[in-house]
Scaffold this active site. Structure first.
Site, PDB file in Angstrom:
ATOM      1  N   CYS A 100       0.820  -1.222   0.000  1.00  0.00           N
ATOM      2  CA  CYS A 100       0.000   0.000   0.000  1.00  0.00           C
ATOM      3  C   CYS A 100       0.852   1.271   0.000  1.00  0.00           C
ATOM      4  CB  CYS A 100      -0.972  -0.017   1.166  1.00  0.00           C
ATOM      5  SG  CYS A 100      -0.196  -0.074   2.803  1.00  0.00           S
ATOM      6  N   HIS A 125      -2.491   0.882   6.823  1.00  0.00           N
ATOM      7  CA  HIS A 125      -2.905   0.889   5.423  1.00  0.00           C
ATOM      8  C   HIS A 125      -3.115   2.316   4.940  1.00  0.00           C
ATOM      9  CE1 HIS A 125      -4.253  -1.059   1.809  1.00  0.00           C
ATOM     10  NE2 HIS A 125      -5.391  -0.388   1.797  1.00  0.00           N
ATOM     11  N   HIS A 131      -6.030   1.663  -4.098  1.00  0.00           N
ATOM     12  CA  HIS A 131      -5.100   1.129  -3.099  1.00  0.00           C
ATOM     13  C   HIS A 131      -4.623  -0.259  -3.498  1.00  0.00           C
ATOM     14  CE1 HIS A 131      -8.077  -1.468  -0.534  1.00  0.00           C
ATOM     15  NE2 HIS A 131      -8.463  -1.436  -1.794  1.00  0.00           N
TER      16      HIS A 131
END
Length: 393
Positions: free
Chosen positions: A149, A200, A212
């Site tokens: 990420c 994240h 993402h």
């Protein structure tokens, strides 16, 4: 008479003997039938028991095989999980971060919205993020073929706008400024987890969506954030005009030049350009966004004309007198000279063949990356519109 009586007696005796013999024979036959039926029944019972035994053994065997398969699958899953955990640790993720990443919900890919009409840098970031869709997740990877990420964020910002960000969400959350969750802008970074312990991050692309790189086994994708709502957001790029502290100003303008202010109406997707500070302020007061100084023009030179279409509210700018005159003939209003052209910085002209009735069909920018982003989104490049003396950093 005696002879006749003796004959009758003899005949009766034979009849009795015959009846006894017949009864004995029938009794014997009945016993034989009973034995046969018993034998048959016993045989059938044995066969049924044997069949049941075989079926039982087969069921037991299948159950054992199923248990073995489940055990093997469990071992394989455990081994795979341990392998991913090892990779995560090697990439610098904590045990807690690993567990949170592995529990990220698997969301369906969302339909991509049209390219947002925001600042050039924001468009460039969104365009570059879109290009990565479909590439696989890999722990600690920062492209160009795979990403985690944070690696996706790092790669996109470097490639799109030459901004260097570190790896790791905890490091990235320290950059930029705080962004309101109720007023997100394209390019904002969306973080998940507590500050200082995030696990994240995604890139907001407008329309309540982000791009993402979720977790192992998945690919870079666009999703609707309402199904996986972030904890907070950070803004790396300059404001697209929503910052009340950013206002049109001629500070730094030389006497032989003019700042051209770039305004954007987010309600109908139109840009407007003016060298008049008062006009820019008035537009802000009625809800337009100030997007900074678009370029710097000379104080004198060849004219760039400003045209207005009263039917749809569009403005158009051209240095060509014949284009000005043709537009007047078809109903446009001539509003005078907007600014002058001269210098070495080309200002590009883009055309949108799919513009809605009240959206801009033309756009003007001195930035090549913004031009290229719009071309990728379906706009047509119409070359250089005019020249400017410089752009502001």
């Amino acid at each position: 008479m005696k002879k006749y009586s003796g004959l009758c007696l003899f005949t009766a005796t034979l009849s009795a003997l015959s009846c006894i013999t017949l009864a004995t024979t029938e009794l014997a036959n009945a016993e034989e039938n009973i034995q046969t039926e018993t034998s048959t029944a016993t045989s059938l019972s044995t066969e049924e028991n044997t069949s049941k035994l075989i079926n039982s053994e087969q069921t037991t065997s299948s159950a054992n095989l199923s248990d073995e398969n489940n055990q093997q699958q469990g071992k394989a899953a455990s081994t795979s999980n341990e392998l991913e955990e090892t990779k995560a640790a090697q990439a610098g993720f904590s045990q807690q971060q690993f567990e949170q990443i592995m529990n990220i919900p698997k969301l369906a890919a969302a339909d991509l919205p049209p390219m947002p009409r925001a600042t050039g840098q924001q468009n460039s970031v969104v365009s570059k993020a879109r290009e990565q869709i479909g590439k696989p997740y890999a722990w600690g990877a920062s492209g160009p073929n795979a990403f985690d990420c944070g690696g996706l964020v790092k790669y996109v910002y470097k490639q799109a706008v030459n901004v260097d960000l570190p790896m790791g969400t905890i490091n990235q959350e320290k950059y930029g400024t705080e962004a309101s969750m109720s007023d997100l802008q394209s390019g904002d970074l969306l973080f998940y987890g507590n500050r200082g312990a995030t696990y994240h991050v995604g890139i907001y692309i407008g329309n309540n969506q982000m791009i993402h790189s979720p977790q192992p086994g998945q690919t870079v994708t666009a999703v609707d954030i309402k199904y996986f709502y972030p904890n907070f957001a950070r803004r790396i790029l300059k404001s697209a005009g929503t910052d009340p502290n950013v206002y049109p100003s001629t500070d730094g303008q030389a006497s032989n030049e003019r700042f051209i202010f770039r305004m954007y109406n987010k309600n109908d997707g139109q840009h407007h350009y003016t060298q008049l500070t008062g006009e820019a302020v008035n537009l802000i007061n009625v809800g337009w966004n100030y997007e900074g100084v678009g370029w710097v023009s000379p104080a004198t030179g060849a004219s760039v004309y400003r045209m207005y279409n009263p039917n749809n509210g569009r403005h158009h700018y051209t240095p060509h007198a014949y284009e000005k005159d043709n537009l007047v003939k078809v109903g446009w209003k001539y509003e005078g000279v907007s600014w002058y052209t001269g210098g070495n910085v080309p200002v590009y002209r883009l055309y949108n063949p799919h513009a809605a009735p009240r959206e801009d069909s033309h756009h003007y920018t001195p930035f090549a990356y913004e031009r290229d982003s719009l071309v990728k989104a379906g706009w047509k490049s119409e070359g250089t519109a005019w020249y400017a003396t410089r752009v502001l950093n």
